[in-house]
Design a protein around this motif. Structure first.
Motif, short mmCIF file in Angstrom:
data_model
loop_
_atom_site.label_atom_id
_atom_site.label_comp_id
_atom_site.label_asym_id
_atom_site.label_seq_id
_atom_site.Cartn_x
_atom_site.Cartn_y
_atom_site.Cartn_z
N THR A 1 -9.88 -57.98 91.77
CA THR A 1 -9.81 -57.86 90.32
C THR A 1 -10.07 -59.22 89.70
N GLN B 1 -10.06 -55.41 77.30
CA GLN B 1 -9.50 -55.23 78.64
C GLN B 1 -8.77 -56.50 79.08
N PHE C 1 -13.32 -54.47 90.67
CA PHE C 1 -14.63 -54.47 91.31
C PHE C 1 -14.76 -53.28 92.26
N ILE D 1 -10.57 -56.60 85.10
CA ILE D 1 -11.74 -55.84 85.52
C ILE D 1 -11.64 -55.65 87.03
N LEU E 1 -20.09 -60.30 82.64
CA LEU E 1 -19.27 -59.37 83.40
C LEU E 1 -18.71 -58.27 82.48
N ASP F 1 -13.14 -50.41 82.60
CA ASP F 1 -12.55 -51.59 83.26
C ASP F 1 -13.05 -51.72 84.69
N LYS F 2 -14.17 -51.06 85.02
CA LYS F 2 -14.74 -51.10 86.37
C LYS F 2 -16.08 -51.81 86.35
N PHE F 3 -16.31 -52.65 87.36
CA PHE F 3 -17.58 -53.34 87.52
C PHE F 3 -18.14 -52.97 88.88
N TYR F 4 -19.30 -52.31 88.88
CA TYR F 4 -19.95 -51.88 90.12
C TYR F 4 -20.94 -52.95 90.56
N ASN G 1 -21.48 -55.73 81.40
CA ASN G 1 -21.96 -54.83 82.45
C ASN G 1 -20.86 -53.94 83.02
N ALA G 2 -19.64 -54.12 82.58
CA ALA G 2 -18.53 -53.30 83.09
C ALA G 2 -18.56 -51.92 82.42
#
Length: 68
Positions: A19, A2, A7, A5, A57, A64-67, A60-61
């Motif tokens: 981002t 990616q 958020f 990422i 990071l 390409d999204k990290f919650y 845990n993504a």
């Protein structure tokens, strides 16, 4: 791999408008001392990434999204 990422808020599942661009250094700190706020009407969370590295990071993504 990616390039960026995005958020998202874990509670309301909406974008927080922030981002992070991947640098390639796994030990680099990610947004230290930055408060990220979810500004949606029903969700007023304020979050910050404490002791997060780029490697953690990416692990845990989800895609390409990290919650957070």
């Amino acid at each position: 791999m990616q390039d960026e990422i995005y958020f998202f808020c874990k509670k309301c599942r909406k974008s927080v408008g922030a981002t992070y661009t991947i640098t390639g250094n796994d030990d680099a700190p990610v947004l230290p001392n930055v408060v990220i706020k979810c500004s949606h009407n029903h969700c007023k969370r304020a979050m910050f990434l404490k002791n997060y590295t780029e490697k953690r990071l990416i692990e845990n993504a989800v895609g390409d999204k990290f919650y957070m």
